[in-house]
Motif scaffolding. Structure first.
Motif, PDB file in Angstrom:
ATOM      1  N   GLU A 157      68.312  41.751  66.402  1.00 56.97           N
ATOM      2  CA  GLU A 157      66.942  42.133  66.045  1.00 56.97           C
ATOM      3  C   GLU A 157      66.905  43.583  65.566  1.00 56.97           C
ATOM      4  OE1 GLU A 157      64.305  41.468  69.351  1.00 56.97           O
ATOM      5  OE2 GLU A 157      64.979  39.395  69.594  1.00 56.97           O
ATOM      6  N   LEU A 158      67.617  44.446  66.283  1.00 61.64           N
ATOM      7  CA  LEU A 158      67.632  45.866  65.928  1.00 61.64           C
ATOM      8  C   LEU A 158      68.278  46.113  64.569  1.00 61.64           C
ATOM      9  CD1 LEU A 158      68.491  47.749  69.259  1.00 61.64           C
ATOM     10  CD2 LEU A 158      66.272  47.563  68.092  1.00 61.64           C
ATOM     11  N   TYR A 159      69.408  45.460  64.282  1.00 62.77           N
ATOM     12  CA  TYR A 159      70.033  45.746  62.990  1.00 62.77           C
ATOM     13  C   TYR A 159      69.234  45.152  61.838  1.00 62.77           C
ATOM     14  CZ  TYR A 159      72.807  41.336  62.466  1.00 62.77           C
ATOM     15  OH  TYR A 159      73.233  40.036  62.315  1.00 62.77           O
ATOM     16  N   ASN A 160      68.542  44.044  62.059  1.00 60.45           N
ATOM     17  CA  ASN A 160      67.664  43.508  61.004  1.00 60.45           C
ATOM     18  C   ASN A 160      66.508  44.470  60.733  1.00 60.45           C
ATOM     19  OD1 ASN A 160      69.047  41.142  60.318  1.00 60.45           O
ATOM     20  ND2 ASN A 160      68.174  40.040  62.053  1.00 60.45           N
ATOM     21  N   GLN A 161      65.932  45.009  61.799  1.00 60.11           N
ATOM     22  CA  GLN A 161      64.855  45.983  61.660  1.00 60.11           C
ATOM     23  C   GLN A 161      65.379  47.248  60.975  1.00 60.11           C
ATOM     24  OE1 GLN A 161      63.107  47.162  65.412  1.00 60.11           O
ATOM     25  NE2 GLN A 161      61.206  47.797  64.432  1.00 60.11           N
ATOM     26  N   SER A 162      66.567  47.650  61.337  1.00 58.48           N
ATOM     27  CA  SER A 162      67.183  48.828  60.751  1.00 58.48           C
ATOM     28  C   SER A 162      67.435  48.646  59.252  1.00 58.48           C
ATOM     29  CB  SER A 162      68.492  49.130  61.492  1.00 58.48           C
ATOM     30  OG  SER A 162      69.015  50.360  61.111  1.00 58.48           O
TER      31      SER A 162
ATOM     32  N   GLU B 166      69.575  56.824  58.872  1.00 59.92           N
ATOM     33  CA  GLU B 166      69.194  55.423  59.073  1.00 59.92           C
ATOM     34  C   GLU B 166      70.355  54.488  58.752  1.00 59.92           C
ATOM     35  OE1 GLU B 166      66.578  54.632  60.624  1.00 59.92           O
ATOM     36  OE2 GLU B 166      64.966  56.012  60.132  1.00 59.92           O
ATOM     37  N   PHE B 167      71.122  54.800  57.715  1.00 62.37           N
ATOM     38  CA  PHE B 167      72.245  53.936  57.348  1.00 62.37           C
ATOM     39  C   PHE B 167      73.367  54.021  58.373  1.00 62.37           C
ATOM     40  CE2 PHE B 167      75.815  52.178  55.103  1.00 62.37           C
ATOM     41  CZ  PHE B 167      75.249  51.123  54.409  1.00 62.37           C
ATOM     42  N   VAL B 168      73.635  55.214  58.858  1.00 63.55           N
ATOM     43  CA  VAL B 168      74.658  55.363  59.902  1.00 63.55           C
ATOM     44  C   VAL B 168      74.200  54.632  61.169  1.00 63.55           C
ATOM     45  CG1 VAL B 168      75.816  57.023  61.418  1.00 63.55           C
ATOM     46  CG2 VAL B 168      75.673  57.471  58.960  1.00 63.55           C
ATOM     47  N   LEU B 169      72.934  54.757  61.526  1.00 68.12           N
ATOM     48  CA  LEU B 169      72.413  54.041  62.696  1.00 68.12           C
ATOM     49  C   LEU B 169      72.511  52.528  62.489  1.00 68.12           C
ATOM     50  CD1 LEU B 169      71.058  53.883  65.450  1.00 68.12           C
ATOM     51  CD2 LEU B 169      68.852  54.224  64.282  1.00 68.12           C
ATOM     52  N   TYR B 170      72.193  52.067  61.302  1.00 69.75           N
ATOM     53  CA  TYR B 170      72.320  50.642  60.980  1.00 69.75           C
ATOM     54  C   TYR B 170      73.761  50.172  61.225  1.00 69.75           C
ATOM     55  CZ  TYR B 170      72.885  46.539  57.931  1.00 69.75           C
ATOM     56  OH  TYR B 170      73.203  45.296  57.425  1.00 69.75           O
ATOM     57  N   THR B 171      74.721  50.946  60.732  1.00 68.66           N
ATOM     58  CA  THR B 171      76.129  50.599  60.897  1.00 68.66           C
ATOM     59  C   THR B 171      76.528  50.609  62.369  1.00 68.66           C
ATOM     60  OG1 THR B 171      76.589  51.535  58.718  1.00 68.66           O
ATOM     61  CG2 THR B 171      78.473  51.204  60.177  1.00 68.66           C
ATOM     62  N   LYS B 172      76.044  51.596  63.110  1.00 69.90           N
ATOM     63  CA  LYS B 172      76.377  51.665  64.534  1.00 69.90           C
ATOM     64  C   LYS B 172      75.738  50.509  65.307  1.00 69.90           C
ATOM     65  CE  LYS B 172      76.763  55.821  66.413  1.00 69.90           C
ATOM     66  NZ  LYS B 172      76.486  57.243  66.771  1.00 69.90           N
ATOM     67  N   THR B 173      74.583  50.060  64.851  1.00 64.57           N
ATOM     68  CA  THR B 173      73.935  48.920  65.501  1.00 64.57           C
ATOM     69  C   THR B 173      74.709  47.639  65.208  1.00 64.57           C
ATOM     70  OG1 THR B 173      71.813  50.063  65.268  1.00 64.57           O
ATOM     71  CG2 THR B 173      71.735  47.719  65.818  1.00 64.57           C
ATOM     72  N   LEU B 174      75.203  47.505  63.988  1.00 66.39           N
ATOM     73  CA  LEU B 174      76.083  46.363  63.675  1.00 66.39           C
ATOM     74  C   LEU B 174      77.326  46.395  64.562  1.00 66.39           C
ATOM     75  CD1 LEU B 174      76.069  46.201  59.776  1.00 66.39           C
ATOM     76  CD2 LEU B 174      75.163  44.486  61.349  1.00 66.39           C
ATOM     77  N   ASN B 175      77.923  47.562  64.715  1.00 66.28           N
ATOM     78  CA  ASN B 175      79.095  47.709  65.573  1.00 66.28           C
ATOM     79  C   ASN B 175      78.778  47.246  66.998  1.00 66.28           C
ATOM     80  OD1 ASN B 175      81.755  48.788  66.455  1.00 66.28           O
ATOM     81  ND2 ASN B 175      80.468  50.232  67.540  1.00 66.28           N
ATOM     82  N   ALA B 176      77.624  47.679  67.503  1.00 70.38           N
ATOM     83  CA  ALA B 176      77.234  47.288  68.862  1.00 70.38           C
ATOM     84  C   ALA B 176      77.077  45.765  68.952  1.00 70.38           C
ATOM     85  CB  ALA B 176      75.934  47.992  69.250  1.00 70.38           C
ATOM     86  N   HIS B 177      76.453  45.181  67.954  1.00 71.79           N
ATOM     87  CA  HIS B 177      76.236  43.731  67.923  1.00 71.79           C
ATOM     88  C   HIS B 177      77.570  42.973  67.876  1.00 71.79           C
ATOM     89  CE1 HIS B 177      74.433  39.885  66.785  1.00 71.79           C
ATOM     90  NE2 HIS B 177      75.250  39.852  65.738  1.00 71.79           N
ATOM     91  N   TRP B 178      78.466  43.439  67.037  1.00 74.73           N
ATOM     92  CA  TRP B 178      79.738  42.737  66.836  1.00 74.73           C
ATOM     93  C   TRP B 178      80.705  42.902  67.999  1.00 74.73           C
ATOM     94  CZ3 TRP B 178      80.390  45.147  61.331  1.00 74.73           C
ATOM     95  CH2 TRP B 178      79.618  44.428  60.423  1.00 74.73           C
ATOM     96  N   ASN B 179      80.695  44.070  68.639  1.00 71.80           N
ATOM     97  CA  ASN B 179      81.746  44.387  69.604  1.00 71.80           C
ATOM     98  C   ASN B 179      81.292  44.436  71.057  1.00 71.80           C
ATOM     99  OD1 ASN B 179      83.970  44.652  67.763  1.00 71.80           O
ATOM    100  ND2 ASN B 179      82.887  46.430  66.953  1.00 71.80           N
ATOM    101  N   LEU B 180      80.077  44.061  71.316  1.00 69.49           N
ATOM    102  CA  LEU B 180      79.547  44.012  72.673  1.00 69.49           C
ATOM    103  C   LEU B 180      80.369  43.079  73.554  1.00 69.49           C
ATOM    104  CD1 LEU B 180      77.180  44.535  74.716  1.00 69.49           C
ATOM    105  CD2 LEU B 180      76.092  42.508  73.703  1.00 69.49           C
ATOM    106  N   GLU B 181      80.578  43.497  74.798  1.00 70.55           N
ATOM    107  CA  GLU B 181      81.241  42.660  75.803  1.00 70.55           C
ATOM    108  C   GLU B 181      80.490  42.794  77.122  1.00 70.55           C
ATOM    109  OE1 GLU B 181      85.894  43.005  74.465  1.00 70.55           O
ATOM    110  OE2 GLU B 181      85.083  44.593  75.742  1.00 70.55           O
TER     111      GLU B 181
END
Length: 157
Positions: free
Chosen positions: A54-59, A26-41
């Protein structure tokens, strides 16, 4: 003070160890979701950026809940990145690009991996370790991940 909740210390230890693996995932997924949020293009940046938030807050809530369940069993939650990386079933690799489709595929794969792991623990917790509470808890958590996976999958169609 001794923990007397109707589950033997040995069973609580086994369940807490399996929950520690889940917490790491769950923590690794949380971090990967933050990465997706921050680096999306991409052209759909705004809507997907908001969705990833929304996903990283839920995570983050899920991470906290799993850690608290471990504590309810009178064990300590692993709380270092080193521990998480040793326990997780997920990889940190960022496969693909920073477009929404690539990032959603990665997150979907991780949610599906967690679903499979949880599904394998439900009856074990209930039957082998006499822990109906954790079995019920992870069943609800699995349903949450199934809903997220469904929504991620819908983005890819």
């Amino acid at each position: 003070m001794q923990t007397i909740i109707g589950i033997s210390p040995e069973n609580r230890e086994v369940v807490a160890h399996e929950l520690s693996k889940l917490l790491a995932d769950e923590f690794v997924l949380y971090t990967k979701t933050l990465n997706a949020h921050w680096n999306l293009e991409g052209m759909d940046f705004h809507s997907v950026h908001v969705y990833f938030e929304e996903l990283y807050n839920q995570s983050a809530e899920i991470v906290d809940g799993v850690a608290e369940r471990i504590r309810q069993l009178d064990h300590y939650a692993p709380a270092t990145l080193k521990n998480f990386l040793q326990l997780t079933h997920l990889t940190e690799q960022n496969e693909g690009g920073n477009d929404s489709r690539s990032l959603i595929k990665q997150l979907l794969s991780d949610h599906e991996s967690i679903i499979e792991f949880i599904r394998g623990t439900i009856s074990e917790f209930q039957d082998a370790h006499k822990d109906a509470g954790t079995s019920d808890y992870v069943t609800g958590l699995m349903e949450t991940h199934e809903k997220i996976a469904w929504m991620l999958r819908a983005h890819l169609k």
